[in-house]
Design a protein around this motif. Structure first.
Motif, mmCIF file in Angstrom:
data_model
loop_
_atom_site.group_PDB
_atom_site.id
_atom_site.type_symbol
_atom_site.label_atom_id
_atom_site.label_comp_id
_atom_site.label_asym_id
_atom_site.label_seq_id
_atom_site.Cartn_x
_atom_site.Cartn_y
_atom_site.Cartn_z
ATOM 1 N N ARG A 173 0.808 -1.212 0.000
ATOM 2 C CA ARG A 173 0.000 0.000 0.000
ATOM 3 C C ARG A 173 0.846 1.269 0.000
ATOM 4 O O ARG A 173 0.534 2.231 -0.703
ATOM 5 C CB ARG A 173 -0.943 -0.005 1.192
ATOM 6 N N ALA A 174 1.916 1.273 0.782
ATOM 7 C CA ALA A 174 2.745 2.473 0.873
ATOM 8 C C ALA A 174 3.368 2.804 -0.482
ATOM 9 O O ALA A 174 3.386 3.974 -0.900
ATOM 10 C CB ALA A 174 3.830 2.283 1.925
ATOM 11 N N ARG A 175 3.874 1.777 -1.178
ATOM 12 C CA ARG A 175 4.492 2.021 -2.482
ATOM 13 C C ARG A 175 3.442 2.479 -3.508
ATOM 14 O O ARG A 175 3.684 3.407 -4.275
ATOM 15 C CB ARG A 175 5.189 0.750 -2.970
ATOM 16 N N VAL A 176 2.280 1.807 -3.492
ATOM 17 C CA VAL A 176 1.217 2.188 -4.421
ATOM 18 C C VAL A 176 0.745 3.609 -4.134
ATOM 19 O O VAL A 176 0.481 4.391 -5.054
ATOM 20 C CB VAL A 176 0.055 1.187 -4.345
ATOM 21 N N ARG A 177 0.651 3.965 -2.853
ATOM 22 C CA ARG A 177 0.236 5.324 -2.496
ATOM 23 C C ARG A 177 1.257 6.341 -3.001
ATOM 24 O O ARG A 177 0.882 7.398 -3.517
ATOM 25 C CB ARG A 177 0.078 5.435 -0.986
#
Length: 208
Positions: A173-177
């Motif tokens: 999620r952090a990378r996609v965000r």
């Protein structure tokens, strides 16, 4: 195979709808930096969105008033001048010579009278006018749809992005965000950048 054909046919029918949604989403992302700027000046997001859309509507209204009247005037002038042009064309010497040899003017006149008297020609002309009217109505409806969708996407952009990120596994999620926020930032900077760049050619031409 049947399912694939059904899905392809459904996708083909939904292409226009998907196109409108994509355009509205792009416009919402392009307007978001201005909305955020107004939020930074103390406005609530709803008020900022309303103010931005009021400006957009006024901009397009002004553009319409600037473009449509000259076009209508040119069309009226063309309609008034066309009979004179045709008359001048018929009076040119080479047209007169051709008419004496081959009877071109009389032939064209008779063909026009025959076609206008033909019911199928009238139906075709009416169908063309009706088709043009349908195209105008369809274009207006599409523009209104894009406007409404853009308003919705702009007002709900934060909620939509968070809901989209929530669908991603927590480990990614952090990378996609990070990637998603960068894409939004770049798209948001594209619109104002184009607005800032476009006047320059006109200014350069005015100087020349």
């Amino acid at each position: 195979v049947l399912m694939a054909s059904f899905l392809l046919g459904l996708l083909g029918r939904l292409t226009s709808v998907i196109t409108l949604v994509v355009i509205a989403l792009f416009l919402a992302l392009a307007l978001d930096p201005l909305v955020r700027w107004l939020q930074g000046r103390g406005l609530a997001r709803g008020s900022a969105v309303a103010l931005v859309f009021l400006g957009v509507v006024l901009l397009f209204t002004g553009f319409g008033f600037a473009v449509v009247p000259p076009l209508a005037t040119e069309a009226a002038d063309l309609t008034q001048a066309l009979p004179g042009w045709v008359d001048d064309f018929q009076k040119t010497q080479w047209v007169i010579d051709l008419d004496k040899q081959f009877g071109i003017i009389n032939t064209v006149t008779e063909q026009l009278k025959t076609r206008l008297a033909n019911g199928e020609t009238v139906v075709q002309l009416f169908g063309g006018v009706l088709g043009a009217g349908q195209a105008v109505i369809s274009g207006a409806f599409s523009a209104f749809t894009v406007l409404v969708l853009t308003l919705y996407f702009t007002a709900s952009l934060n909620t939509l992005t968070e809901a989209t990120y929530a669908l991603v596994p927590a480990s990614r999620r952090a990378r996609v965000r990070l990637i998603g926020d960068e894409i939004i930032r770049r798209i948001g900077g594209y619109g104002p950048g184009q607005v800032a760049v476009q006047p320059r050619p006109g200014a350069g031409a005015a100087v020349e």
